[in-house]
Design a protein around this motif. Structure first.
Motif, PDB file in Angstrom:
ATOM      1  N   LYS A 209       0.659  -1.329  -0.180  1.00  8.96           N
ATOM      2  CA  LYS A 209       0.235  -0.249   0.261  1.00  8.96           C
ATOM      3  C   LYS A 209       0.649   1.261  -0.106  1.00  8.96           C
ATOM      4  N   GLY A 210       2.304   1.073  -1.033  1.00 13.08           N
ATOM      5  CA  GLY A 210       2.569   2.042  -1.024  1.00 13.08           C
ATOM      6  C   GLY A 210       3.107   2.837   0.365  1.00 13.08           C
ATOM      7  N   GLY A 211       4.143   1.283   0.784  1.00 13.79           N
ATOM      8  CA  GLY A 211       4.994   1.839   2.139  1.00 13.79           C
ATOM      9  C   GLY A 211       4.140   1.867   3.403  1.00 13.79           C
ATOM     10  N   LEU A 212       2.805   1.887   3.693  1.00 15.13           N
ATOM     11  CA  LEU A 212       1.940   1.747   4.404  1.00 15.13           C
ATOM     12  C   LEU A 212       2.298   0.716   5.044  1.00 15.13           C
ATOM     13  N   LEU A 213       1.523  -0.584   4.602  1.00 16.74           N
ATOM     14  CA  LEU A 213       1.902  -1.676   5.494  1.00 16.74           C
ATOM     15  C   LEU A 213       3.504  -1.887   6.483  1.00 16.74           C
ATOM     16  N   ALA A 214       4.253  -1.794   5.496  1.00 18.28           N
ATOM     17  CA  ALA A 214       5.734  -1.707   5.495  1.00 18.28           C
ATOM     18  C   ALA A 214       7.026  -0.767   7.078  1.00 18.28           C
ATOM     19  N   GLY A 215       6.094   0.579   6.677  1.00 25.04           N
ATOM     20  CA  GLY A 215       6.781   1.319   7.493  1.00 25.04           C
ATOM     21  C   GLY A 215       6.718   1.567   9.073  1.00 25.04           C
ATOM     22  N   ASP A 216       6.904   2.207   9.329  1.00 26.34           N
ATOM     23  CA  ASP A 216       6.319   2.693  10.692  1.00 26.34           C
ATOM     24  C   ASP A 216       5.328   2.720  10.994  1.00 26.34           C
ATOM     25  N   MET A 217       4.772   2.248  12.175  1.00 26.94           N
ATOM     26  CA  MET A 217       2.965   2.274  12.632  1.00 26.94           C
ATOM     27  C   MET A 217       2.807   2.910  13.792  1.00 26.94           C
ATOM     28  N   PRO A 218       1.593   3.532  13.743  1.00 26.95           N
ATOM     29  CA  PRO A 218       1.260   3.565  15.232  1.00 26.95           C
ATOM     30  C   PRO A 218       0.930   3.226  16.315  1.00 26.95           C
ATOM     31  N   ARG A 232       8.210 -11.420  13.176  1.00 26.47           N
ATOM     32  CA  ARG A 232       8.701 -10.383  11.719  1.00 26.47           C
ATOM     33  C   ARG A 232       7.943  -9.300  11.735  1.00 26.47           C
ATOM     34  N   SER A 233       8.681  -8.883  10.461  1.00 25.30           N
ATOM     35  CA  SER A 233       8.949  -7.512  10.138  1.00 25.30           C
ATOM     36  C   SER A 233       7.268  -6.464   9.955  1.00 25.30           C
ATOM     37  N   ASN A 234       7.216  -5.647   9.212  1.00 28.05           N
ATOM     38  CA  ASN A 234       6.000  -5.485   8.597  1.00 28.05           C
ATOM     39  C   ASN A 234       5.933  -6.089   7.717  1.00 28.05           C
ATOM     40  N   ALA A 235       6.830  -5.602   6.788  1.00 31.08           N
ATOM     41  CA  ALA A 235       6.507  -6.120   5.545  1.00 31.08           C
ATOM     42  C   ALA A 235       6.571  -7.549   5.511  1.00 31.08           C
ATOM     43  N   ASP A 236       7.389  -8.250   6.807  1.00 27.33           N
ATOM     44  CA  ASP A 236       7.052  -9.850   5.960  1.00 27.33           C
ATOM     45  C   ASP A 236       5.713 -10.183   6.043  1.00 27.33           C
ATOM     46  N   LEU A 237       5.013  -9.432   7.478  1.00 23.34           N
ATOM     47  CA  LEU A 237       3.314  -9.780   7.648  1.00 23.34           C
ATOM     48  C   LEU A 237       3.143  -9.916   6.728  1.00 23.34           C
ATOM     49  N   ALA A 238       3.009  -8.659   5.761  1.00 27.55           N
ATOM     50  CA  ALA A 238       2.048  -8.415   4.637  1.00 27.55           C
ATOM     51  C   ALA A 238       2.399  -9.328   3.319  1.00 27.55           C
ATOM     52  N   PHE A 239       3.943  -9.332   3.213  1.00 26.75           N
ATOM     53  CA  PHE A 239       4.298 -10.050   1.887  1.00 26.75           C
ATOM     54  C   PHE A 239       3.928 -11.335   1.746  1.00 26.75           C
ATOM     55  N   SER A 240       4.162 -12.124   3.626  1.00 23.85           N
ATOM     56  CA  SER A 240       3.541 -13.177   3.152  1.00 23.85           C
ATOM     57  C   SER A 240       1.989 -13.680   3.132  1.00 23.85           C
ATOM     58  N   ILE A 297      -7.243   8.914   3.890  1.00 20.91           N
ATOM     59  CA  ILE A 297      -6.671   8.715   2.301  1.00 20.91           C
ATOM     60  C   ILE A 297      -6.226   7.607   1.823  1.00 20.91           C
ATOM     61  N   SER A 298      -7.150   7.382   0.997  1.00 16.43           N
ATOM     62  CA  SER A 298      -6.056   5.921   0.616  1.00 16.43           C
ATOM     63  C   SER A 298      -5.366   6.051  -0.490  1.00 16.43           C
ATOM     64  N   CYS A 299      -4.125   6.716  -0.492  1.00 19.48           N
ATOM     65  CA  CYS A 299      -3.113   7.548  -1.635  1.00 19.48           C
ATOM     66  C   CYS A 299      -2.057   6.547  -1.415  1.00 19.48           C
ATOM     67  N   THR A 300      -1.526   6.079  -2.092  1.00 16.41           N
ATOM     68  CA  THR A 300      -0.468   4.911  -2.423  1.00 16.41           C
ATOM     69  C   THR A 300       0.936   6.083  -2.871  1.00 16.41           C
ATOM     70  N   GLY A 301       0.941   6.616  -3.003  1.00 18.96           N
ATOM     71  CA  GLY A 301       1.922   7.614  -3.431  1.00 18.96           C
ATOM     72  C   GLY A 301       2.688   7.791  -4.753  1.00 18.96           C
ATOM     73  N   CYS A 302       2.131   6.691  -5.509  1.00 19.89           N
ATOM     74  CA  CYS A 302       2.254   6.612  -6.898  1.00 19.89           C
ATOM     75  C   CYS A 302       2.722   7.832  -8.436  1.00 19.89           C
ATOM     76  N   ASN A 303       2.311   9.083  -6.866  1.00 24.98           N
ATOM     77  CA  ASN A 303       2.849   9.914  -8.480  1.00 24.98           C
ATOM     78  C   ASN A 303       1.994  10.147  -9.593  1.00 24.98           C
ATOM     79  N   TYR A 304       0.628   8.978  -9.868  1.00 27.39           N
ATOM     80  CA  TYR A 304       0.440   9.352 -11.155  1.00 27.39           C
ATOM     81  C   TYR A 304      -0.177  10.992 -11.361  1.00 27.39           C
ATOM     82  N   CYS A 305      -0.620  10.904 -10.378  1.00 34.31           N
ATOM     83  CA  CYS A 305      -2.017  12.628 -10.439  1.00 34.31           C
ATOM     84  C   CYS A 305      -0.002  13.795 -10.787  1.00 34.31           C
TER      85      CYS A 305
END
Length: 406
Positions: A209-218, A232-240, A297-305
């Motif tokens: 989700k544009g890094g949301l699921l891998a980075g620092d968490m609340p 597991r890391s945050n990224a590991d949880l998401a990928f697995s 806001i459900s933005c993934t930071g793809c920069n298409y905009c």
């Protein structure tokens, strides 16, 4: 490396694919030295699927050219699969398709494309417009010549439209947004299974989700993770979580550092022996509930905009706004970060401060957003939250101060 079978070609595709959209820049151009090291590391570790698009980079094939140059240097073309995409937004005729495709072959320094996608399909009508321009003649010509091996479409629309598009043509592959936060959005798991049942390969984008699921968490989520006992890391949880879906052929990761490549390789290499257990699956569900509640806001930071005609840095504004809500209880959020938020000044693409109040509601960004966000409305929401009647008169002064702070 874990591989999964492409039933159309009978070839094995690495479960982890290299998404080249987020290659880092060195000034105004791609950092080729870093990109070379990343892609070499990926190839050396068994990744054989590399994804790019005509739009990535500066919007005119620069990302494709970088990937093509590196693959040529590594002399690995016959051992990998290249994926790229037709920019449907500028296609108005069969000649346009031909010109773009030939340009892409030149950019990528290749005579064929392994996986070719219609880019950012949001509705059934998006495909019909291309059909009217001669899409099927284009596909059959290129496939008969061996210039396109697998034809598909990248999709961000509804499940209803996805099903209609599947019935239009005997597609070989589809590229879908899917992660544990978006599992009920767009085509979703039902779309993945439908494509798989038709013998199509299913490639996944935005797994984090544009890094949301891998980075620092609340803090609330950090507490959940600490209490769960997982290592597991945050990224590991998401990928697995994704790797446990057998209908998925390949998961793209937008890796922009050597460390990311190495970490992601470690995760996929350990998947077969270490799938998520019941407690970790419950943890993922709990994390999802918190993120859906806090992420505005459900933005993934793809920069298409981007670029915005008013030079508003839309993805940066949305990220700061989301961070404000995600980390509101975290004392490490930082005075500097908070100051940027409430001053409402985000550096624009020219380096000057351009804030949300400059939006003129032209709608160009909305027409290009894969998440189908009503960006002008969200910009106004952010503007009202940041500035308000009390802050707005002081914005010119804050902008001057911001130059010194940043």
């Amino acid at each position: 490396m874990e591989y999964r079978l492409d039933v159309r070609t009978g070839k094995n595709v690495s479960l982890l694919g290299f998404g080249a959209m987020r290659l880092k820049n060195n000034g105004t151009s791609i950092d080729m030295d870093l990109a070379y090291e990343q892609i070499k590391c990926a190839v050396d570790n068994g990744i054989n699927y590399f994804d790019t698009a005509y739009l990535y980079g500066n919007g005119s094939g620069s990302n494709e050219r970088a990937l093509g140059e590196i693959i040529e240097k590594l002399n690995c073309r016959e051992n990998i699969f290249i994926s790229t995409k037709m920019n449907r937004m500028v296609i108005h005729s069969l000649d346009d398709m031909e010109d773009m495709f030939n340009n892409q072959l030149e950019n990528l320094r290749t005579s064929y494309i392994d996986y070719y996608f219609l880019h950012n399909i949001i509705s059934y009508n998006d495909v019909l417009k291309l059909v009217d321009c001669g899409l099927f003649d284009f596909i059959e010509d290129k496939k008969s010549k061996g210039q396109i091996i697998n034809m598909g479409f990248s999709f961000h629309g509804s499940l209803i439209d996805f099903k209609k598009i599947l019935d239009l043509y005997d597609w070989d592959v589809t590229l879908l947004q899917y992660n544990y936060l978006d599992n009920n959005m767009q085509a979703g798991l039902e779309g993945i299974k439908l494509a798989n049942q038709r013998g199509m390969s299913v490639v996944i984008m935005e797994p984090l989700k544009g890094g949301l699921l891998a980075g620092d968490m609340p803090l609330e989520i950090k507490t959940l993770i600490e209490n769960s006992g997982t290592v597991r890391s945050n990224a590991d949880l998401a990928f697995s979580w994704l790797y446990d879906t057998p209908e998925i052929t390949c998961v793209l990761s937008g890796m922009n550092s050597l460390e990311m490549v190495e970490e992601n390789v470690r995760i996929v290499n350990g998947h077969l022996e270490n799938p998520l257990n019941k407690n970790e699956l419950k943890l993922v569900d709990d994390i999802k509930d918190v993120l859906l509640r806090l992420n505005e806001i459900s933005c993934t930071g793809c920069n298409y905009c981007m670029p915005c005609p008013q030079e508003i840095n839309i993805p940066a504004i949305f990220k700061y706004y989301n961070d404000k809500h995600l980390f509101s209880e975290d004392k490490t959020f930082g005075v500097h970060h908070t100051f940027i938020l409430y001053a409402g000044n985000i550096l624009g693409v020219t380096g000057e401060a351009h804030d949300a109040s400059l939006c003129v509601d032209c709608g160009l960004c909305t027409s290009k957003c894969p998440q189908q966000l009503d960006i002008p409305s969200l910009i106004r929401m952010v503007d009202n939250d940041y500035h308000g009647k009390l802050v707005r008169p002081f914005i010119p002064i804050l902008k001057k101060l911001m130059k010194y702070v940043l």
